[in-house]
Design an enzyme around this catalytic site. Structure first.
Site, PDB file in Angstrom:
ATOM      1  N   LYS A   1       6.369 -10.221  18.714  1.00  0.00           N
ATOM      2  CA  LYS A   1       5.479 -10.298  17.544  1.00  0.00           C
ATOM      3  C   LYS A   1       4.648 -11.578  17.605  1.00  0.00           C
ATOM      4  O   LYS A   1       3.431 -11.560  17.385  1.00  0.00           O
ATOM      5  CB  LYS A   1       6.297 -10.264  16.244  1.00  0.00           C
ATOM      6  CG  LYS A   1       6.793  -8.868  15.905  1.00  0.00           C
ATOM      7  CD  LYS A   1       7.845  -8.856  14.803  1.00  0.00           C
ATOM      8  CE  LYS A   1       8.422  -7.448  14.656  1.00  0.00           C
ATOM      9  NZ  LYS A   1       9.607  -7.356  13.808  1.00  0.00           N
TER      10      LYS A   1
ATOM     11  N   GLN B   1      12.986 -11.028   9.864  1.00  0.00           N
ATOM     12  CA  GLN B   1      13.527 -10.072  10.832  1.00  0.00           C
ATOM     13  C   GLN B   1      14.891  -9.562  10.359  1.00  0.00           C
ATOM     14  O   GLN B   1      15.786 -10.347  10.064  1.00  0.00           O
ATOM     15  CB  GLN B   1      13.638 -10.750  12.212  1.00  0.00           C
ATOM     16  CG  GLN B   1      14.079  -9.830  13.326  1.00  0.00           C
ATOM     17  CD  GLN B   1      13.065  -8.726  13.623  1.00  0.00           C
ATOM     18  OE1 GLN B   1      11.859  -8.963  13.687  1.00  0.00           O
ATOM     19  NE2 GLN B   1      13.552  -7.510  13.779  1.00  0.00           N
TER      20      GLN B   1
ATOM     21  N   ASP C   1       5.693  -6.252   5.894  1.00  0.00           N
ATOM     22  CA  ASP C   1       6.584  -5.175   6.324  1.00  0.00           C
ATOM     23  C   ASP C   1       6.553  -4.012   5.322  1.00  0.00           C
ATOM     24  O   ASP C   1       7.007  -2.909   5.637  1.00  0.00           O
ATOM     25  CB  ASP C   1       8.034  -5.706   6.405  1.00  0.00           C
ATOM     26  CG  ASP C   1       8.525  -5.807   7.840  1.00  0.00           C
ATOM     27  OD1 ASP C   1       7.901  -5.200   8.736  1.00  0.00           O
ATOM     28  OD2 ASP C   1       9.537  -6.505   8.066  1.00  0.00           O
TER      29      ASP C   1
END
Ligand code: NDP
Length: 292
Positions: free
Chosen positions: A53, A97, A120
């Site tokens: 990422k 994460q 997200d």
């Protein structure tokens, strides 16, 4: 034989397009979108995702801020980092994460992220917006899957779609997106009776169950479009491993009209959509339209 829906090529085009728009923002508005990624602990798969990422964020011309915290970091310290990032004007997207270590309550952490920086799309407000069909931030994996479907099929209205799996990260948001596109949507899960029979009715199959090669060719309606979200590592006879999806690719591609491969399908679209969401939010937080 089915047409291959090439997520690798599609995501590369999407990332190029994002990089071009980031260039415009920098030049015309002196604005550089910034994505903060927070990793708690040393889960090897999470480390790989976070590295990838960060790399792709920089390649798109954005700023990448990585925060690596020890596995025993307290929830209070994590929440205070998120508060700091929420208030940092250079940060437009925050991604924590998952999974988090067991002593930390994931839901509290996710819901502490500013709704407008929740790239997200897991914050309850964004989940709610998606479920009522309102504008909000859409989770990256379902968004990437939908982009591939629309690119291949055009208008999805009236099609019969089945989503295999009902997780909050993939299955449910995918079903909401397909409903928003006016598909007739079935959500199947581990208690579904006659999964194969339900599948055979569908023009669109999205498989997100985490079961290696569970969906067989004879589950697929001839000509259907198959999006395989699954990423499963299985051991080969010689002891090495390989990645397979939730769909048995060889038999399904004999019947389907189009299919995504694993790897090289949904996977690369996920990070591209993360960059897409970060760009959108950088513009929104600064009162700008996304450059054409
Ligand atoms: P979860 O484990 O959270 O959910 C799996 C879902 O599949 C559940 O709803 C479960 O049903 C259902 N299921 C499991 N076994 C069966 C079965 N035998 N028959 C019918 N339904 C079943 O997984 P995720 O949604 O997080 O991920 C799904 C897959 O997608 C995984 O392979 C994962 O690695 C991959 N993935 C890929 C991403 C990408 O970037 N390409 C991103 C995220 C995930 P029930 O609710 O009844 O238990």
């Amino acid at each position: 034989m089915a047409t291959l829906i090439d997520g690798k090529a599609f995501s590369a085009r999407l990332r190029d397009e994002i990089a071009r728009k980031v260039g415009v923002l920098k030049q015309e508005h002196s604005l550089t979108p910034g994505l903060a990624v927070v990793l708690v602990g040393e889960d090897p798969a999470s480390q790989v995702y976070v590295r990838s990422k960060g790399k792709q964020t920089l390649e798109a011309g954005m700023n990448s801020y990585e925060h690596k915290l020890d596995a025993d970091t307290s929830q209070t310290d994590l929440l205070s980092l998120i508060d700091q990032l929420n208030n940092d004007p250079d940060v437009h997207g925050i991604l924590v994460q998952l999974p988090l270590p067991g002593h930390i309550d994931e839901e509290s952490v996710i819901n502490s992220i500013s709704v407008d920086k929740d790239v997200d799309g897991f914050h309850l407000s964004n989940v709610g917006r998606l479920s009522i069909g309102a504008e909000g931030i859409v989770p990256c994996t379902p968004l990437g899957s939908l982009m591939m479907l629309k690119n291949h099929l055009g208008d999805l209205s009236g099609m019969k779609a089945i989503v295999l799996g009902r997780s909050n990260i993939v299955g449910k948001p995918m079903a909401s997106l397909l409903l928003k596109e006016s598909c007739t949507v079935t959500i199947a899960h581990s208690r579904t009776r006659d999964l194969a029979g339900e599948c055979r009715l569908a023009d669109i199959v999205v498989a997100a169950v985490g079961r290696p090669e569970m969906v067989k060719g004879d589950w697929i309606k001839p000509g259907a479009t198959v999006i395989d979200v699954g990423i499963n590592r299985i051991e080969k006879e010689d002891g090495t491993t390989r990645l397979v999806g939730d769909v048995e690719f060889d038999s399904a591609s004999e019947v389907a009209g189009a299919i995504t491969p694993v790897p090289g399908g949904v996977g690369p679209m996920t990070i591209a959509c993360l960059l897409h969401n970060t760009l959108q939010q950088a513009c929104r937080l600064n009162g700008l339209d996304v450059p054409e």
